[in-house]
Scaffold this active site. Structure first.
Site, PDB file in Angstrom:
ATOM      1  N   LYS A  53      32.178  90.052  -4.652  1.00  0.00           N
ATOM      2  CA  LYS A  53      30.823  90.062  -4.089  1.00  0.00           C
ATOM      3  C   LYS A  53      29.787  90.160  -5.211  1.00  0.00           C
ATOM      4  O   LYS A  53      28.766  89.470  -5.203  1.00  0.00           O
ATOM      5  CB  LYS A  53      30.659  91.247  -3.121  1.00  0.00           C
ATOM      6  CG  LYS A  53      31.437  91.058  -1.826  1.00  0.00           C
ATOM      7  CD  LYS A  53      31.475  92.319  -0.967  1.00  0.00           C
ATOM      8  CE  LYS A  53      32.351  92.107   0.244  1.00  0.00           C
ATOM      9  NZ  LYS A  53      32.534  93.311   1.074  1.00  0.00           N
ATOM     10  N   GLN A  97      31.120  99.443   0.604  1.00  0.00           N
ATOM     11  CA  GLN A  97      32.437  98.834   0.793  1.00  0.00           C
ATOM     12  C   GLN A  97      33.321  99.761   1.636  1.00  0.00           C
ATOM     13  O   GLN A  97      33.469 100.939   1.329  1.00  0.00           O
ATOM     14  CB  GLN A  97      33.085  98.560  -0.583  1.00  0.00           C
ATOM     15  CG  GLN A  97      34.422  97.865  -0.517  1.00  0.00           C
ATOM     16  CD  GLN A  97      34.325  96.465   0.119  1.00  0.00           C
ATOM     17  OE1 GLN A  97      33.437  95.684  -0.216  1.00  0.00           O
ATOM     18  NE2 GLN A  97      35.235  96.167   1.030  1.00  0.00           N
ATOM     19  N   ASP A 120      25.230  94.108   5.578  1.00  0.00           N
ATOM     20  CA  ASP A 120      26.391  93.715   6.387  1.00  0.00           C
ATOM     21  C   ASP A 120      26.038  93.460   7.852  1.00  0.00           C
ATOM     22  O   ASP A 120      26.871  92.964   8.612  1.00  0.00           O
ATOM     23  CB  ASP A 120      27.459  94.826   6.341  1.00  0.00           C
ATOM     24  CG  ASP A 120      28.432  94.610   5.185  1.00  0.00           C
ATOM     25  OD1 ASP A 120      28.729  93.435   4.884  1.00  0.00           O
ATOM     26  OD2 ASP A 120      28.893  95.607   4.611  1.00  0.00           O
TER      27      ASP A 120
END
Ligand code: NAP
Length: 294
Positions: A53, A97, A120
């Protein structure tokens, strides 16, 4: 002739357009989006995802603010860090994460991210907005994997309105938001899950199947209606014997070899949905940045 949906290529095109957009924004206003990437502990898979990412974000010109914290970080300490990132002007997106260590409540942490910086798209406010919005509004912060699936479907140039869509899986990160996105494209959506009866029969009536289950090759060829579109979100590692040796292989939730003979279009695993997820994270971060300019 079955179309093999090339996730790598579609994701690359999306990343290229985001890069161009960021270059334009930089020359217009002298600023670029910032993404804070927070990892707690050293779970190997998480480190691989964070690295991928971070690399992709930097490649398109996003500033990455890295917070790799020790495993023993307490929930209170993590909340303080998120609070501070919520208040930093150079941070437009915050990515925590998952999974977090067991002593930290993931939902409390996800809820603490400012909804405008929710890279997200998991914050309850953004989940609510996704549910309420009457169309797949450009400004929404949308969970990355299902949004990637929608981009692939739209890229086929097929009319989605009125199609029977079956989403297998009802997780908060994939199944439910996928169903919301398809509903807003005016599909007639059925969500199947582990308690669904006669799932094969339900799938046989589908024009679109999105499989997000976590069961290797669950969707068989005879579950699929001729010329249906099949999006396989599953990533499952199985052991196979190749030339007398046991090797690991990645497979989806769909039996690809059977399905490709019947579907009009299908995503492979790997190389299908997977690459779209990170590209959509970059899209969300850029969207969050642009939303601050309004
Ligand atoms: P999850 O949270 O475990 O949810 C799985 C869903 O599938 C649940 O709703 C479950 O039903 C349903 N299910 C399980 N067994 C079933 C069965 N036999 N029949 C029908 N439904 C069944 O998984 P997830 O996080 O949504 O992930 C799904 C898959 O996508 C996994 O393979 C994961 O590795 C993959 N994934 C891919 C990406 C990507 O970038 N491509 C990203 C994330 C995840 P219940 O709700 O009734 O338990």
């Amino acid at each position: 002739m079955t179309t093999l949906i090339n996730g790598k290529e579609i994701a690359q095109n999306l990343r290229d357009s985001i890069k161009k957009e960021i270059e334009d924004l930089k020359s217009e206003i002298g600023k670029v989006p910032g993404l804070a990437v927070v990892q707690v502990g050293n779970v190997a898979a998480s480190s691989i995802y964070v690295k991928a990412k971070t690399k992709s974000a930097k490649e398109v010109g996003i500033d990455v603010i890295d917070h790799h914290l020790p495993e023993k970080t307490t929930q209170e300490e993590l909340l303080k860090i998120i609070q501070s990132l919520n208040n930093q002007d150079n941070v437009n997106g915050i990515l925590v994460q998952l999974p977090l260590p067991k002593h930290i409540n993931e939902q409390i942490i996800l809820d603490s991210i400012h909804p405008n910086k929710d890279a997200d798209g998991f914050h309850p406010l953004n989940v609510g907005k996704l549910s309420i919005a009457s169309n797949n509004n450009e400004n929404l912060l949308i969970p990355c994997t299902p949004y990637g699936c929608l981009i692939m479907l739209k890229g086929l140039g097929v009319e989605l309105s009125g199609k029977n869509a079956v989403v297998i899986g009802r997780s908060n990160i994939i199944g439910k938001p996928m169903a919301q996105l398809l509903l807003k494209e005016s599909c007639t959506v059925t969500i199947a899950h582990s308690k669904t009866k006669d799932i094969q029969n339900i799938c046989q009536k589908a024009d679109i199947i999105v499989a997000a289950v976590g069961v290797p090759k669950m969707v068989k060829g005879n579950w699929i209606q001729k010329d249906a579109i099949v999006i396989d979100v599953g990533i499952n590692r199985i052991e196979v014997e190749i030339e007398g040796e046991i090797k690991n292989k990645l497979v989806g939730d769909v039996n690809f070899d059977e399905a490709k003979l019947i579907a009009s279009a299908i995503t492979p695993v790997p190389g299908g949905v997977g690459p779209m997820t990170i590209a959509c994270l970059l899209r969300n971060t850029t969207m969050a940045f642009k939303n601050t300019l309004k």
